[in-house]
Design an enzyme around this catalytic site. Sequence first.
Site, short mmCIF file in Angstrom:
data_model
loop_
_atom_site.label_atom_id
_atom_site.label_comp_id
_atom_site.label_asym_id
_atom_site.label_seq_id
_atom_site.Cartn_x
_atom_site.Cartn_y
_atom_site.Cartn_z
N GLU A 197 56.25 35.55 22.36
CA GLU A 197 54.83 35.50 22.65
C GLU A 197 54.35 36.78 23.35
O GLU A 197 55.09 37.43 24.08
CB GLU A 197 54.54 34.28 23.52
CG GLU A 197 54.85 33.02 22.73
CD GLU A 197 54.66 31.74 23.51
OE1 GLU A 197 54.30 30.75 22.88
OE2 GLU A 197 54.88 31.72 24.73
N CYS A 234 50.58 41.71 27.75
CA CYS A 234 51.86 41.33 28.32
C CYS A 234 52.84 41.14 27.17
O CYS A 234 52.66 40.28 26.31
CB CYS A 234 51.65 40.03 29.11
SG CYS A 234 53.15 39.38 29.83
N CYS A 275 66.21 34.58 27.50
CA CYS A 275 66.69 35.47 28.56
C CYS A 275 67.97 34.88 29.13
O CYS A 275 68.09 33.68 29.31
CB CYS A 275 65.64 35.60 29.67
SG CYS A 275 66.16 36.72 31.00
N CYS A 311 66.75 32.39 35.72
CA CYS A 311 66.07 32.11 36.98
C CYS A 311 65.61 30.65 36.95
O CYS A 311 65.15 30.16 35.93
CB CYS A 311 64.88 33.06 37.17
SG CYS A 311 65.41 34.78 37.21
N CYS A 357 61.94 29.51 35.66
CA CYS A 357 61.36 30.23 34.52
C CYS A 357 61.67 29.52 33.21
O CYS A 357 62.83 29.26 32.89
CB CYS A 357 61.90 31.65 34.50
SG CYS A 357 61.41 32.57 33.02
N CYS A 386 52.16 33.00 33.34
CA CYS A 386 53.48 33.57 33.64
C CYS A 386 54.53 32.48 33.64
O CYS A 386 54.34 31.44 34.28
CB CYS A 386 53.52 34.16 35.04
SG CYS A 386 52.28 35.34 35.36
N1 SAH Z 1 62.31 39.30 33.28
C1 SAH Z 1 61.35 40.05 33.98
C2 SAH Z 1 59.99 40.05 33.36
C3 SAH Z 1 59.44 38.77 32.77
S1 SAH Z 1 58.92 37.49 33.81
C4 SAH Z 1 61.27 39.59 35.42
O1 SAH Z 1 61.83 38.56 35.74
O2 SAH Z 1 60.69 40.33 36.21
C5 SAH Z 1 57.37 38.02 34.54
C6 SAH Z 1 57.12 37.39 35.92
O3 SAH Z 1 56.82 35.99 35.83
C7 SAH Z 1 58.33 37.51 36.81
O4 SAH Z 1 57.98 37.92 38.10
C8 SAH Z 1 58.85 36.10 36.81
O5 SAH Z 1 59.67 35.84 37.90
C9 SAH Z 1 57.57 35.30 36.80
N2 SAH Z 1 57.76 33.88 36.45
C10 SAH Z 1 58.74 33.33 35.72
N3 SAH Z 1 58.58 32.00 35.63
C11 SAH Z 1 57.45 31.69 36.30
C12 SAH Z 1 56.73 30.46 36.53
N4 SAH Z 1 57.15 29.32 36.03
N5 SAH Z 1 55.59 30.53 37.25
C13 SAH Z 1 55.15 31.71 37.72
N6 SAH Z 1 55.77 32.90 37.52
C14 SAH Z 1 56.91 32.88 36.82
FE1 SF4 Z 2 64.61 36.20 32.66
FE2 SF4 Z 2 62.65 34.55 33.39
FE3 SF4 Z 2 64.38 35.51 35.22
FE4 SF4 Z 2 62.57 37.17 34.11
S1 SF4 Z 2 62.12 35.39 35.41
S2 SF4 Z 2 64.78 37.57 34.42
S3 SF4 Z 2 62.46 36.30 32.02
S4 SF4 Z 2 64.89 34.16 33.49
#
Ligand code: SAH
Ligand code: SF4
Length: 365
Positions: free
Chosen positions: A91, A104, A111, A115, A118, A338
């Site tokens: 996306e 974006c 991934c 995390c 996420c 996000c």
């Molecule tokens: N992998 C990279 C970039 C993609 S995520 C990273 O982790 O930085 C972009 C941002 O969205 C990151 O700061 C991530 O931690 C945040 N993010 C992920 N899941 C989220 C959620 N459920 N609610 C709000 N932000 C989230």
């Molecule tokens: Fe991967 Fe989501 Fe963690 Fe970014 S926030 S590194 S996309 S698992």
Amino acid sequence: MTVNLLDFDADGLTAFFAGHGEKPFRAKQLLRWMHRFGEADFAAMTDIAKSLREKLGLCARITPPPLLSDRLSEDGTRKFLFDVGNGNAVETVFIPEDDRGTLCVSTQAGCALDCSFCSTGKQGFNRNLEVSEIIGQLWQANRALGVDPRGDRIISNVVMMGMGEPLANFENTVTALRLMLDDNAYGLSRRRVTVSTSGLIPAMDRLSDECAVALAVSLHAPNDALRDELVPINQKYPLRELMAACRRYLVKAPRDFVTFEYVMLDGVNDRDADARQLLALTRDVPCKFNLIPFNPFPGSPYKRSSSARIRQFAEILMAAGVVTTTRKTRGDDIDAACGQLAGQVKDKTRRVERRVINFHEAGKR
Ligand code: SAH
Ligand code: SF4
């Protein structure tokens, strides 16, 4: 097999043409046709000799990832879904604001870094995107959005904050970044292109050497114990080393600060004491904070902090002189906020099918 010319930056295209006995200026011509004018048909490239156009037609192609759906949120956010094969989709989200239009972009299907908050991480890792699939998102979005009445491009900024960890797909991400910066392609300044990373330290150092664009670091916790849990890569690259890597990055960075992203999780990382610990942690790093209200997704174990809590947290940071913004939650009516990008790959395939049908039906109305 034909070669997809969207996989090449200027150097790659120059080498491609050299292999066919052609001069370097051909690379410039092709870059302009492909990226400035969004042209995918060699026959339309009228300043290139017909014989060469025919030759290119036989050995090369210009193929972005196919667009599966294009949805518009009530707040103007627009989400594009692209097919990257084998039932996978990625996306891309366009966020219009008064003074800029931000795209974006995704860099991986899924991934591996897992995390805990996420949605992309929860779906697991599928594969790295090719250059043509990364830059192809910008190519397609530009085509869909066009130019504004003054003749400016609608997309003025790019953030690598979609699905995936950009620095875990280093080579392809950097090649795509070079195209974004190239005056013959998208001509964006380094300040308007941001890589967001969860903190892959060796790759941050490499990025600084090879293509220093603006940097955002996903912090999310003020100490190693909590960050180990929320962002597991912290176990390999802990906070002290991450702070030092941020300081090194700033030596060549186009902006004089790092943006720390911090997801606000109710009762987990949002206490006053967490804010104070964050200030101590980041004391020696010129930085801004971007607080992101947690966006829930099916099966997620967390809750979003209340607005009052987020405000109070921001106030503690600001009282210490640190610029702090809170990200507006946008596009959540179309799951484009996000961390909401793309649910389970399997479910998604079904969802994709449904959406494609809706898309076609909408077109008929
Ligand atoms: N992998 C990279 C970039 C993609 S995520 C990273 O982790 O930085 C972009 C941002 O969205 C990151 O700061 C991530 O931690 C945040 N993010 C992920 N899941 C989220 C959620 N459920 N609610 C709000 N932000 C989230
Ligand atoms: Fe991967 Fe989501 Fe963690 Fe970014 S926030 S590194 S996309 S698992």
